[in-house]
Each structure stands twice: as structure tokens, then as C-alpha cells.
Design a protein around this motif. Structure first.
Motif: not given
Length: 470
Positions: A191-201, A209-216
């Protein structure tokens, strides 16, 4: 010899490693099933069918399902009421126990109590474990055995209690079993629709999580304390949504924070535990002030002011930039969360609960404990809150934390041509200067909705009802 079958119920712990409930199930059962429920009780309360959080969960489940399948199992996904689906699934699978990690929100505790009772009638055990918090509320107490209500002594006790064993990773080795593996339903199927999640990066799942954690960890952890307060600077971890849904382990983060030269980030992780503990022991904070005397405050009923704050049209550039960042991306820098919360409650005189509700609807990383704790801190109604007489000045905060106006110009583009001299208080420009850059205050950008000095005096009078006990 292990003979039992077990079911692991995933909730806000969407990973297949360093997972307390999963580790215990794998250690104690010969066959382990894994399940997740898209709970009607939660989803039906969401006002928007384009909800980034549901999208984030769904994509994270796809990754978790793939990881479990690679290990011989998979994820059984149900869509219904968790209080019905989990006991039904446990009976269907013939398991002797259900394993889950604890949640500290009042509604979640009620749900788990109902599930436990239903399982008990079928002689199925229900085991819960500490996982989303590093230390649970009962583990860090005062010498008299009471929960803390002030952060610094809590932090000191938290650090004193800490041992290497607390930081150890929960091993997740053992035999998985797959059954009824239809895959993760699409958003439309629930009952939901796709959002702009990916467009927001925003990259969901353990890999995100791993990509963000390694970068930080590699680039910014050592400088967190000196950079964290500046919204135009890439200084924070951006891991909050991943911590919210458990795509990364708090224990891994604490281990790294303990090794960092600057203890500031560790303190932020301890604040997270502190607010979990407050919510666990004081569920009345949902809807009421932690300090009951503060419920006597008479807030202004000002729908126009609330709407201006929500839309980022208050006439105070940094406040407006922060609110527009939230409306655009579902995220807001922590320094700005404090600023806009103070502005709503102490400049506009509007009930903090209305701001808390707006954040709850908008934040990708919405967590009841942290959101409530942060709002009550800013409004001076909560535990260890800022004093009632401490009122953030939106102009001086802007000058201090966005000195060049870089963040303001990004989210309030109509002010792009305003000189640095006036970017924090554009209403101070003369008419000739305004016309020269084509920005007329009151036409192209709002004049201040309130005078801060006058609002501050009104707030001090408003809080007078609780001064004697403050």
C-alpha cells in the motif's frame, strides 16, 4: 545437542551480523527461521503513502533477504498485525521459541507483551535481548538504584560500567532454514509508493550503512568535535537512519568511538542510550513534560506562526534554511534541530509537542526517544534540559555556525545575492540596498515573524509559572 527450531523476528535490527537475538537463536537451535512483519498497526498510522522510511525498510529487507539466502536461509515477510502474524507463523513452523531484540517504545512494549502472551498459550518461549541500545535502562543506575535524570552523571556511570566484553561482537554462526520464501513484497503490495530516496543519495541496507561508516571513520571521526556544529561542513556521520533501523551495530560504533582521540562522538552515542533509558522508565514523556510542573505552561495557539515555521518562512534565514532542508530531504543537522526547536517554543511560544509531531512525520531517522528527548531539552521541559532562561538567538547562532551564509544560500536561494554583512539578518538592509540586489524584504522574503528580544521577554514571563521549581 541442538534439536529445537527457532524463529528470529527482525524489527529495527535489519542486519545479519553482530545481532543479539540472531546470535542466541543460532547458538541454541538446529534450525533457524527469520521473519519480518510489515505491521498494520504502524503503517496504517502513517499519513503519507510516499514514506521514505517504509521505502528504506523495504530496500533494506531486500538486502537482508539476499544475505540470509546466501547462508541457506531467507526472510519470511508478512503483512498484517504483528501480534497475530508472529504467533501464527511460530505455530505454522513448529518452532519452540521466538527470538527478538528489545524495543523501548511504549507501544512496542505493549505489542511484545501481547505476542509473548499469545506464544505462551502455545507453549512457545519468547526471548528478547538488548541490541539497539548499548546499555539498557536497568544497567546504568544511580548508587541508590534509581534511573538517572541528568546526563553527565549518567555518562560517567556509563563509562565506569563499560568493559571490553560489552563491546564484543555477537557471533552469528549456525544453520539457517528457508520456508515460505516468497521474497520481499513490493511497496505497492503493502500500500505504499516509491519515494525520492535514491535521488537524495540515501543508500539503504547494510551496504549503505557500511559505505557511510567507512567514509566517516576514515575521513571525519577524528575531527568530529570541531566540525559537528557547522551545517555547511561535512562533519557528521549521517548514520542516524541506519542506527534507527539497525543496519549497523551500535557496538561496532562504540568500539571505534573509544579508540578516537576526540571523545565527542562517543558522548553522542551515550546520549542515545540516555534517551532510550528515559523513555523506557518514564513513558509518560510521550505527550507530557518529563517535569510535570512544565505542563502548566500556557502556549500560544498560533496556526499562522506554526505554518510559517513548518514552511521555512519565518524571516530568520538559518531557521528557514533548516526547515527547508527537513522538508526537502527528511533530515536536519543536529545543531539546527536544537535551534528550530528553541525558536518554535521560545520565540513563537508554540507548544513543543506540535514541533515534535512535525519532526515525527518528516524525519527519515525518526526515533521516538531521541525526538522526544531533544524537543523537551530545547523547550526546557525534559530531563537535564537547558535552563528555561536559555533561549537561542537565531541571528547569533547563524553568525556563529554558518558565518559565510553558505548553508543559508543553499536552502534559501532567494537570499543568494544578499551580502555576507546582512545574510543573517537581511531585514537590516536599507531599501536602496534591497532594490539594488532585487530582494525586497516582505515581498521576496518574509520580514521577521517576531522580534527576538520581545519574544524572549514574553517567554521568560511564560515560564514564570515554573520558575520556583526550575
Amino acid at each position: 545437542m541442538k534439536k529445537e527450531k527457532a524463529l528470529v523476528w527482525f524489527r529495527r535490527d535489519l542486519r545479519d551480523h553482530d545481532h543479539a537475538a540472531l546470535s542466541a537463536a543460532l547458538a541454541g537451535a538446529e534450525a533457524v527461521y527469520c521473519a519480518f512483519v510489515f505491521d498494520w498497526e504502524i503503517l496504517d498510522a502513517l499519513p503519507d503513502r510516499h514514506d521514505r522510511r517504509v521505502h528504506f525498510i523495504r530496500e533494506s529487507l531486500v538486502e537482508l533477504d539476499a544475505a540470509l539466502r546466501a547462508r541457506g536461509g531467507g526472510l519470511i515477510v508478512r503483512h498484517g498485525r504483528a501480534t497475530e502474524e508472529i504467533p501464527s507463523l511460530a505455530r505454522q513452523l513448529g518452532v519452540s521459541a521466538v527470538y527478538a531484540n528489545r524495543d523501548y517504545e511504549p507501544s512496542a512494549k505493549q505489542r511484545d507483551a501481547a505476542v509473548g502472551q499469545a506464544l505462551l498459550t502455545d507453549s512457545i518461549d519468547f526471548h528478547t535481548f538488548k541490541d539497539q541500545a548499548f546499555f539498557a535502562g536497568d544497567e546504568v543506575r544511580t548508587q541508590a538504584g534509581h534511573p538517572f535524570s541528568v546526563f553527565t552523571p549518567y555518562k560517567n556511570a556509563w563509562l565506569k560500567r563499560l568493559t571490553a566484553a560489552d563491546c564484543a561482537e555477537w557471533p552469528c554462526r549456525g544453520e539457517f532454514t528457508g520456508a515460505d520464501l516468497a521474497g520481499v513484497p513490493t511497496l505497492s503490495e503493502i500500500g505504499f509508493a516509491a519515494t525520492d530516496l535514491m535521488q537524495l543519495g540515501i543508500r539503504p541496507g547494510m551496504s549503505g550503512a557500511r559505505a557511510l561508516w567507512d567514509d566517516f571513520r576514515q575521513e571525519r571521526l577524528e575531527h568530529y568535535g570541531e566540525r559537528r556544529d557547522f551545517p555547511a561542513v561535512k562533519g557528521v556521520s549521517y548514520l542516524s537512519v541506519h542506527l534507527r533501523f539497525g543496519t549497523i551495530s551500535i557496538r561496532e560504533l562504540v568500539r571505534a568511538a573509544l579508540q578516537a582521540k576526540d571523545p565527542t562522538w562517543l558522548s553522542e552515542l551515550i546520549w542515545r542510550d540516555f534517551y532510550f533509558m528515559i523513555l523506557d522508565h518514564s513513558p509518560q514523556v510521550v505527550g507530557s513534560a518529563f517535569k510535570p510542573a512544565y505542563d502548566a505552561i500556557a502556549w500560544d495557539n498560533w496556526p499562522t506562526g506554526l505554518a510559517a515555521w513548518q514552511a521555512g518562512r519565518t524571516g530568520y534565514p538559518l531557521v528557514d534554511a533548516a526547515m527547508r532542508q527537513l522538508n526537502h530531504s527528511g533530515w536536519m543537522h543536529n545543531r539546527l534541530r536544537m535551534l528550530v526547536a528553541s525558536f518554535l517554543s521560545k520565540d513563537l511560544g508554540i507548544d513543543w509537542r506540535l514541533g515534535e509531531q512535525y519532526f515525527a512525520a518528516k524525519l527519515n531517522d525518526f526515533d521516538l526517544s531521541a525526538n522526544n528527548g531533544g524537543w523537551q531539552w530545547a523547550a526546557s521541559t525534559g530531563c537535564d534540559a537547558q535552563p528555561y532562561f536559555r533561549i537561542f538567538n537565531p541571528v547569533t547562532q547563524s553568525e556563529r555556525f554558518d558565518p559565510a551564509g553558505k548553508f543559508i544560500r543553499r536552502y534559501v536561494p532567494e537570499l543568494a545575492k544578499v551580502p555576507d554583512k546582512y545574510i543573517h539578518a537581511p531585514w537590516l538592509m536599507g531599501r536602496v540596498e534591497q532594490e539594488a540586489i532585487g530582494i525586497i524584504i516582505g515581498r521576496d522574503y518574509p520580514a521577521p515573524i517576531v522580534d527576538h528580544a520581545a519574544a524572549r521577554k514574553k517567554t521568560l514571563d511564560r515560564y514564570a509559572v515554573v520558575k520556583p521549581t526550575a
